[in-house]
Every structure is written in structure tokens, then in C-alpha cells.
Enzyme design. Sequence first.
Site, short mmCIF file in Angstrom:
data_model
loop_
_atom_site.label_atom_id
_atom_site.label_comp_id
_atom_site.label_asym_id
_atom_site.label_seq_id
_atom_site.Cartn_x
_atom_site.Cartn_y
_atom_site.Cartn_z
N HIS A 65 -9.68 -7.64 -6.68
CA HIS A 65 -10.27 -8.60 -5.74
C HIS A 65 -11.22 -7.90 -4.76
CE1 HIS A 65 -7.86 -7.00 -2.48
NE2 HIS A 65 -6.89 -6.88 -3.38
N GLU B 148 0.33 -8.83 -6.35
CA GLU B 148 0.47 -7.41 -5.99
C GLU B 148 1.94 -7.03 -5.84
OE1 GLU B 148 -0.25 -4.59 -6.36
OE2 GLU B 148 -1.78 -3.95 -4.92
O1 2PG Z 1 -1.73 -4.42 -1.31
C1 2PG Z 1 -2.63 -3.65 -0.93
O2 2PG Z 1 -2.99 -3.54 0.24
C2 2PG Z 1 -3.32 -2.79 -1.96
C3 2PG Z 1 -2.35 -1.72 -2.43
O3 2PG Z 1 -2.78 -1.10 -3.59
O4 2PG Z 1 -3.71 -3.57 -3.07
P1 2PG Z 1 -4.79 -4.74 -3.05
O5 2PG Z 1 -5.66 -4.57 -1.83
O6 2PG Z 1 -5.59 -4.54 -4.32
O7 2PG Z 1 -4.06 -6.05 -3.10
#
Ligand code: 2PG
Length: 194
Positions: free
Chosen positions: A11, A85
Site C-alpha cells: 500500500h 498485516e
Molecule cells: O504495519 C506496519 O507498520 C508495517 C510493518 O511492516 O507494514 P505496512 O506499513 O506495510 O502495513
Amino acid sequence: MTLTTFALVRHGQTDWNAQRRLQGSTDIPLNDVGRGQARDAVDVLSGYEWDAIVSSPLSRAAETADLIAAGLGVSVARRVPELAERSFGPAEGLQDGPELDALRIPGGFRGAESEEAAASRGLASLEALAEEFRGRRVLVVAHGTLIRVSLSRAIGRTLQSIDNAVLNLAHHHAVDGWQLEYFNGERVVAAVQS
Ligand SMILES: O=C(O)[C@@H](CO)OP(=O)(O)O
């Protein structure tokens, strides 16, 4: 065996990404930079045929998928809960520093989903998509850690080849030897066989 082609898209940026705060299961929306990154990705991705777009249900990924889908004229097939996530538990919202360090345990953070569990659900959902869209091309919009741990697991089990597997829309992010690269205009696919 007919291969399914995936573009794995991280994203765009959120305010927490910009502040380097861990998000995990916390639902933080894209910021203006992130929305711009999603729109920019359309230029890159429009050189390829896409049969479907699926995403994590968290709004930073879902909105990225919607912006890309609108730009490409492809409908967003669905949100896949298993592509959310990895949950980081009480570490969510924290930046690098003593408070975060206090929560560290081998393999992650106290109270977080294990890497093993996140990799299992992520890879299982990719394998299901590979089967469902056998021989076609699918854009998957998800998250840095989820993509990394799923592909790490896939290499040990079922991933046949990786060719610039990850489109990282937010920032370069190297974890455990996996470099998630900003898309460079070349081929962006991982061929996954289930
Ligand atoms: O959760 C988060 O802050 C990061 C960790 O890797 O992932 P993302 O920003 O892609 O969701």
C-alpha cells in the site's frame, strides 16, 4: 503446470509510515503522499494485463487497491481478511526506541501475532488465489511484513521463481534479508505454484 502471475503491491504511505510508527492491525488511512503513490502505480501497472485485484481489508491497502483499480479500469474482486498485516499487539503505534525495545522477544514483540502464523495465513491465501486464478494475472495489495513473511515461507515450500516480486509503494524496507523494492519499471511478478 500453468503458472498464476501475481504483482504483490505494498500500500501507499500513511501518516504512521511517515512517522515510522508500527501499524500492524491498526487501521490507519493513506495520506496524500500515499494516494499519489497509488495513482502513480497505475502508470507503471497499466503496461500489463490484470484479471483481478484483491486486497487486505485494512483501509491503507483497500484504498490503494481501489485507486489502482479505478485507474486501470479493473474491478476490485474482494478484500481478503488473511492478507491483513501481521498484528504487532502492544507494539502498534510505537516508533523505534526504548518503549518498543521493552516489548521485544525472539521473533517479534510480546503479545504480537507470530511470524509463523502470519506467514501461514498469507501464503495460504496466495495459494488459494493461485488456484482460483490459475494461468491469469492478479494484483494483490497488502503489507510490508505480510508480503515478506509469506514469500519467505513460499521460498521454502512452493515458490518456483521470483522476479522482482514486490512493489513497495511506501519506502524501501529491508527485513530479515528481504528487500522490498520500489517498482523500477521492469517485470514485477512472482510466479507461485500451489
Ligand atoms: O504495519 C506496519 O507498520 C508495517 C510493518 O511492516 O507494514 P505496512 O506499513 O506495510 O502495513
